[in-house]
Design a protein around this motif. Sequence first.
Motif, PDB file in Angstrom:
ATOM      1  N   ARG A 317       0.837  -1.210   0.000  1.00  0.00           N
ATOM      2  CA  ARG A 317       0.000   0.000   0.000  1.00  0.00           C
ATOM      3  C   ARG A 317       0.863   1.248   0.000  1.00  0.00           C
ATOM      4  O   ARG A 317       0.592   2.209  -0.731  1.00  0.00           O
ATOM      5  CB  ARG A 317      -0.919  -0.030   1.222  1.00  0.00           C
ATOM      6  CG  ARG A 317      -1.650   1.284   1.469  1.00  0.00           C
ATOM      7  CD  ARG A 317      -2.650   1.181   2.591  1.00  0.00           C
ATOM      8  NE  ARG A 317      -2.099   0.640   3.817  1.00  0.00           N
ATOM      9  CZ  ARG A 317      -1.380   1.341   4.708  1.00  0.00           C
ATOM     10  NH1 ARG A 317      -1.113   2.629   4.479  1.00  0.00           N
ATOM     11  NH2 ARG A 317      -0.935   0.768   5.816  1.00  0.00           N
ATOM     12  N   ARG A 318       1.895   1.254   0.834  1.00  0.00           N
ATOM     13  CA  ARG A 318       2.776   2.422   0.894  1.00  0.00           C
ATOM     14  C   ARG A 318       3.537   2.631  -0.407  1.00  0.00           C
ATOM     15  O   ARG A 318       3.919   3.746  -0.746  1.00  0.00           O
ATOM     16  CB  ARG A 318       3.755   2.276   2.056  1.00  0.00           C
ATOM     17  CG  ARG A 318       3.076   2.373   3.421  1.00  0.00           C
ATOM     18  CD  ARG A 318       3.956   1.878   4.526  1.00  0.00           C
ATOM     19  NE  ARG A 318       3.273   1.902   5.816  1.00  0.00           N
ATOM     20  CZ  ARG A 318       3.596   1.148   6.838  1.00  0.00           C
ATOM     21  NH1 ARG A 318       4.605   0.293   6.736  1.00  0.00           N
ATOM     22  NH2 ARG A 318       2.932   1.230   7.965  1.00  0.00           N
ATOM     23  N   LYS A 320       2.116   2.144  -3.228  1.00  0.00           N
ATOM     24  CA  LYS A 320       1.044   2.448  -4.180  1.00  0.00           C
ATOM     25  C   LYS A 320       0.687   1.268  -5.080  1.00  0.00           C
ATOM     26  O   LYS A 320       0.026   1.456  -6.113  1.00  0.00           O
ATOM     27  CB  LYS A 320       1.395   3.663  -5.048  1.00  0.00           C
ATOM     28  CG  LYS A 320       1.822   4.892  -4.273  1.00  0.00           C
ATOM     29  CD  LYS A 320       0.727   5.376  -3.327  1.00  0.00           C
ATOM     30  CE  LYS A 320       1.154   6.639  -2.579  1.00  0.00           C
ATOM     31  NZ  LYS A 320       0.154   7.057  -1.558  1.00  0.00           N
ATOM     32  N   LEU A 322      -1.723  -0.906  -5.119  1.00  0.00           N
ATOM     33  CA  LEU A 322      -2.951  -1.070  -4.350  1.00  0.00           C
ATOM     34  C   LEU A 322      -3.700  -2.356  -4.661  1.00  0.00           C
ATOM     35  O   LEU A 322      -4.333  -2.937  -3.779  1.00  0.00           O
ATOM     36  CB  LEU A 322      -3.849   0.150  -4.568  1.00  0.00           C
ATOM     37  CG  LEU A 322      -3.233   1.478  -4.083  1.00  0.00           C
ATOM     38  CD1 LEU A 322      -4.182   2.631  -4.348  1.00  0.00           C
ATOM     39  CD2 LEU A 322      -2.887   1.407  -2.595  1.00  0.00           C
ATOM     40  N   ARG A 348      -7.636   0.973   5.010  1.00  0.00           N
ATOM     41  CA  ARG A 348      -6.611   1.874   4.480  1.00  0.00           C
ATOM     42  C   ARG A 348      -6.389   1.644   2.983  1.00  0.00           C
ATOM     43  O   ARG A 348      -6.239   2.595   2.209  1.00  0.00           O
ATOM     44  CB  ARG A 348      -5.292   1.677   5.233  1.00  0.00           C
ATOM     45  CG  ARG A 348      -5.212   2.396   6.576  1.00  0.00           C
ATOM     46  CD  ARG A 348      -3.824   2.226   7.159  1.00  0.00           C
ATOM     47  NE  ARG A 348      -3.599   3.000   8.358  1.00  0.00           N
ATOM     48  CZ  ARG A 348      -3.215   4.267   8.399  1.00  0.00           C
ATOM     49  NH1 ARG A 348      -3.039   4.931   7.257  1.00  0.00           N
ATOM     50  NH2 ARG A 348      -3.016   4.879   9.544  1.00  0.00           N
ATOM     51  N   SER A 351      -9.319   3.000   1.132  1.00  0.00           N
ATOM     52  CA  SER A 351      -9.260   4.458   1.191  1.00  0.00           C
ATOM     53  C   SER A 351      -8.252   4.999   0.184  1.00  0.00           C
ATOM     54  O   SER A 351      -8.518   5.977  -0.526  1.00  0.00           O
ATOM     55  CB  SER A 351      -8.886   4.904   2.605  1.00  0.00           C
ATOM     56  OG  SER A 351      -8.676   6.297   2.667  1.00  0.00           O
ATOM     57  N   SER A 352      -7.091   4.357   0.100  1.00  0.00           N
ATOM     58  CA  SER A 352      -6.069   4.788  -0.868  1.00  0.00           C
ATOM     59  C   SER A 352      -6.557   4.628  -2.296  1.00  0.00           C
ATOM     60  O   SER A 352      -6.124   5.351  -3.194  1.00  0.00           O
ATOM     61  CB  SER A 352      -4.786   3.978  -0.656  1.00  0.00           C
ATOM     62  OG  SER A 352      -4.238   4.210   0.621  1.00  0.00           O
ATOM     63  N   SER A 353      -7.472   3.666  -2.511  1.00  0.00           N
ATOM     64  CA  SER A 353      -8.035   3.432  -3.846  1.00  0.00           C
ATOM     65  C   SER A 353      -9.315   4.237  -4.074  1.00  0.00           C
ATOM     66  O   SER A 353      -9.963   4.071  -5.116  1.00  0.00           O
ATOM     67  CB  SER A 353      -8.353   1.936  -4.016  1.00  0.00           C
ATOM     68  OG  SER A 353      -7.206   1.138  -3.796  1.00  0.00           O
ATOM     69  N   ARG A 354      -9.689   5.048  -3.097  1.00  0.00           N
ATOM     70  CA  ARG A 354     -10.907   5.876  -3.161  1.00  0.00           C
ATOM     71  C   ARG A 354     -12.165   5.020  -3.305  1.00  0.00           C
ATOM     72  O   ARG A 354     -13.144   5.414  -3.928  1.00  0.00           O
ATOM     73  CB  ARG A 354     -10.812   6.911  -4.295  1.00  0.00           C
ATOM     74  CG  ARG A 354      -9.628   7.855  -4.152  1.00  0.00           C
ATOM     75  CD  ARG A 354      -9.573   8.880  -5.273  1.00  0.00           C
ATOM     76  NE  ARG A 354     -10.714   9.793  -5.220  1.00  0.00           N
ATOM     77  CZ  ARG A 354     -10.805  10.860  -4.438  1.00  0.00           C
ATOM     78  NH1 ARG A 354      -9.801  11.154  -3.612  1.00  0.00           N
ATOM     79  NH2 ARG A 354     -11.862  11.638  -4.448  1.00  0.00           N
ATOM     80  N   HIS A 382     -10.876  11.142   7.210  1.00  0.00           N
ATOM     81  CA  HIS A 382     -10.645  11.061   5.757  1.00  0.00           C
ATOM     82  C   HIS A 382     -11.667  10.134   5.106  1.00  0.00           C
ATOM     83  O   HIS A 382     -12.232  10.464   4.051  1.00  0.00           O
ATOM     84  CB  HIS A 382      -9.224  10.559   5.504  1.00  0.00           C
ATOM     85  CG  HIS A 382      -8.857  10.481   4.053  1.00  0.00           C
ATOM     86  ND1 HIS A 382      -8.861  11.573   3.218  1.00  0.00           N
ATOM     87  CD2 HIS A 382      -8.469   9.420   3.288  1.00  0.00           C
ATOM     88  CE1 HIS A 382      -8.493  11.200   1.993  1.00  0.00           C
ATOM     89  NE2 HIS A 382      -8.256   9.910   2.012  1.00  0.00           N
TER      90      HIS A 382
END
Length: 536
Positions: A317-318, A320, A322, A348, A351-354, A382
């Motif tokens: 995830r960090r 990217k 995803l 998380r 969330s990173s993938s919207r 967020h």
Amino acid sequence: MPTLRTALGAGVVVLSLGVAGVAVNAALSQRRADIATRIAARQEPVLTPAPGPAPRGLPVVAPAERKEGEVPRGHVDGVALRSLLLRRQFEELTLAVEQLQWGMEANPQDEHWMTDGILALGNGSPDSTALLDAWVEASPRSFAPYLARGTHWVSVGYLRRGARFSAETAAEEFSGMHEAFERAMPDLTRAWALHPKAVMAARPLIHMANALGDDEGRESAFARAMEQCPTCVDIRAVYLHSLAPRWGGSYEAMDTFAQAQSLARPELGYLRGFADFDRARDMKARDADDPGLALLDRALATGDYWEFRLARSQRLRRAKALEAALDESNRAVALRPARASVYFERARVHSSSRKWKPAGEDLLHALRLDATDSDGRAIRDHVVKGVIYDAWEAHKAGRREESLSLLELAGELSPGNPEVARRRAWVVTSARQEPGATAAEETPADGTADFRTVQQRDYALARERRFKEILPLWDAFLEHNPDHGLAYLERSGTHYHLRDLPSAMADLKKACDLGVNEGCARLRKLERARAKAKAR
């Protein structure tokens, strides 16, 4: 004899020292206040969840259809177990925990049921303290409440200490941890004395020993656990973590222990991956050439263990990556579906993938298991904003039910959020009505209307402050739908506007009991206001 100039000079020095002393004292006071704020913030729950429905029977989720050995066979429902505590159903709670223990003794493969159940009950949440005390008082002869309360105080100790290195940790944080541990020790000792096979007591004892640098205490707890349950696996994992360099051990010690265990029992081969897992935790690289990923791959080659998958998801995830991270977090959830950490991580990733809806759903479930987790604290606002955004996009596209469902999810994550309330009112009242029809005329009086129809009429009539006409609509609906939590929440607002505070609070309590977080939040607000008014 001193001259006037000398005397004046001495006075200036004394005055300067006095000013400096005041400044030092002020700085010390500010530092203490900052530390106290930091400790309090870690212990403050991100969310105070509603208890939700009480379980019927043993709170265990039936196993999915998976190949034998692929994942644990079923898992404990930590949310349902906590609901018994929050509802003060202590007799049922005692029986449930004792049944989990008996099941573990009969089939050690179900050890994780007991491990994860006690972690859910003893997660350190401040709302648990008085409840656990009451449970101990209600069931003083059972090991169960002592084990849960002891685990709770160890969790509180770690929350008070924080996760910084020792050199960055204040004396007050260490002192708070020690105080919590002192409260935990008698309970854990009592639990283990009441039921010698309650080896789950070893877990918090080992965690305490790690934090205190007590090697003898760690070894004693582990040896006793192995004597009582030679086939238990989770305790071996906790002990192996305690041998890591961060706790004063070494990778050589970890490898030696893991190798000996896997030789004796080949199915424990994954223990040989713990040293590489720990090495990966200390690596900072987050790009495609991340050496931590290679270490985790090597750990996974020893066995498919949930913590390895979880750590791999975090690193991907960090970086990217995803899609790959989502696959790893899904695997972690499948392997250990009763742990809050796997849902926080998947939230998380979403969330990173919207992907706001699944992010919100995972986050809500995780917070029901552990409301003080730092991951939940970091991402809640967020995720709520993202869910509200998707809700508004759905509204603009004409997908009314989807929009309202998302706004209700946002409201569960952030009870009392004014933006959620404003947008929900707009979406509800913006639905088209038949030309010439009034809000009241469109709603059947026999309770056969659906929730959204009654909700729309409520909001339309409320705009005209016709609250007396709203009440019969909800009364009729709830007569046919007595377990609809959101309906009680809506009717409570009508009672409030009619200045019937006892009825409003009764409806909020019912909504809260049915699992509506916003009902609990509004009830607490009214109770505080009522108590404040009485105190005047």
